[in-house]
Design a protein around this motif. Structure first.
Motif, PDB file in Angstrom:
ATOM      1  N   THR A  69       0.625  -1.282   0.018  1.00 59.22           N
ATOM      2  CA  THR A  69       0.039  -0.047   0.028  1.00 59.22           C
ATOM      3  C   THR A  69       0.935   1.283  -0.139  1.00 59.22           C
ATOM      4  O   THR A  69       0.584   2.329   0.613  1.00 59.22           O
ATOM      5  CB  THR A  69      -1.009  -0.087   1.236  1.00 59.22           C
ATOM      6  N   MET A  70       2.123   1.214  -0.726  1.00 62.02           N
ATOM      7  CA  MET A  70       2.771   2.497  -0.688  1.00 62.02           C
ATOM      8  C   MET A  70       2.140   3.583  -1.324  1.00 62.02           C
ATOM      9  O   MET A  70       1.814   3.197  -2.681  1.00 62.02           O
ATOM     10  CB  MET A  70       4.105   2.162  -1.592  1.00 62.02           C
ATOM     11  N   SER A  71       2.081   4.703  -1.099  1.00 65.65           N
ATOM     12  CA  SER A  71       1.535   5.868  -1.691  1.00 65.65           C
ATOM     13  C   SER A  71       2.539   6.676  -2.414  1.00 65.65           C
ATOM     14  O   SER A  71       3.640   6.707  -1.932  1.00 65.65           O
ATOM     15  CB  SER A  71       0.769   6.720  -0.616  1.00 65.65           C
ATOM     16  N   ARG A  72       2.262   7.139  -3.511  1.00 64.89           N
ATOM     17  CA  ARG A  72       3.371   7.839  -4.285  1.00 64.89           C
ATOM     18  C   ARG A  72       3.800   9.219  -3.614  1.00 64.89           C
ATOM     19  O   ARG A  72       4.665   9.455  -3.562  1.00 64.89           O
ATOM     20  CB  ARG A  72       2.658   8.364  -5.641  1.00 64.89           C
ATOM     21  N   ALA A  73       2.801   9.645  -2.669  1.00 65.50           N
ATOM     22  CA  ALA A  73       3.108  10.725  -1.616  1.00 65.50           C
ATOM     23  C   ALA A  73       4.446  10.349  -0.561  1.00 65.50           C
ATOM     24  O   ALA A  73       5.065  11.147  -0.194  1.00 65.50           O
ATOM     25  CB  ALA A  73       2.075  11.372  -0.988  1.00 65.50           C
ATOM     26  N   SER A  74       4.687   9.066  -0.548  1.00 69.13           N
ATOM     27  CA  SER A  74       5.515   8.698   0.367  1.00 69.13           C
ATOM     28  C   SER A  74       6.941   8.535  -0.090  1.00 69.13           C
ATOM     29  O   SER A  74       7.849   8.089   0.689  1.00 69.13           O
ATOM     30  CB  SER A  74       5.054   7.441   1.157  1.00 69.13           C
TER      31      SER A  74
ATOM     32  N   ASP B  70      11.157   6.953  -6.831  1.00 71.73           N
ATOM     33  CA  ASP B  70      10.092   6.478  -8.263  1.00 71.73           C
ATOM     34  C   ASP B  70      10.933   5.802  -9.457  1.00 71.73           C
ATOM     35  O   ASP B  70      10.659   4.952  -9.800  1.00 71.73           O
ATOM     36  CB  ASP B  70       9.343   7.638  -8.414  1.00 71.73           C
TER      37      ASP B  70
END
Length: 171
Positions: A18-23, A29
């Motif tokens: 559940t890795m968020s792009r915001a993290s 990336d």
């Protein structure tokens, strides 16, 4: 009369976390995308050179296990008890054979152990250390894979030039 060429198809995924792009920052990336591309191209190259779907699946999962970015092998997350409990499964679409290991914690490459179950035993699934660990009464052919660690939720699917499908899933 037309002839058709079978084009090898490769699909991979780097996990179900559940890795968020915001993290993650732009550098992280890029690192994830570069690792995915490297794994994809290695499997694609193996297929283009006539390798089997089963070998391409195995190579891809080996590469995921070696990459600390993914929740597998080197990058596997710990359980609540700060241990690793790992599962892996593999299936050969040509022969409909399958092999799997579950609840192992001292096997570095569970997918290789699962493939060994498929290719070298009468079983489909071996569970727990007693089932898989050669030192605890499991099959001796597993010993070569008994280093440590591997991880969670990654997969690979391959279709080779012989139109054979192979899939591997690791949890």
């Amino acid at each position: 009369m037309s002839t058709s060429t079978i084009l090898p198809v490769i699909a991979i995924h780097g996990g179900a976390g559940t890795m968020s792009r915001a993290s993650i920052d732009a550098g992280q990336d890029r690192a994830y995308h570069a690792a995915l591309q490297e794994i994809l191209l290695a499997g694609q190259d193996l297929l283009a050179r006539g390798g089997s779907a089963l070998d391409a699946v195995s190579l891809s999962v080996d590469m995921f296990e070696d990459c600390p970015l993914f929740n597998a092998g080197h990058g596997a997350v710990f359980t609540h008890d700060a241990t690793h409990e790992l599962d892996a499964a593999i299936m050969d679409g040509a022969s409909l054979r399958a092999g799997a290991v579950a609840c192992v914690s001292r096997v570095r490459r569970p997918l290789r152990a699962a493939r060994a179950v498929m290719e070298r035993s009468e079983h489909v699934l071996l569970v727990g250390e007693k089932g898989i660990d050669a030192d605890d009464g499991g099959p001796a052919w597993v010993r070569v894979h008994s280093e440590c660690l591997t991880g969670d939720a990654l997969g690979s699917l391959r279709c080779d030039c012989g139109d054979q499908l192979a899939a591997a899933q690791q949890h």
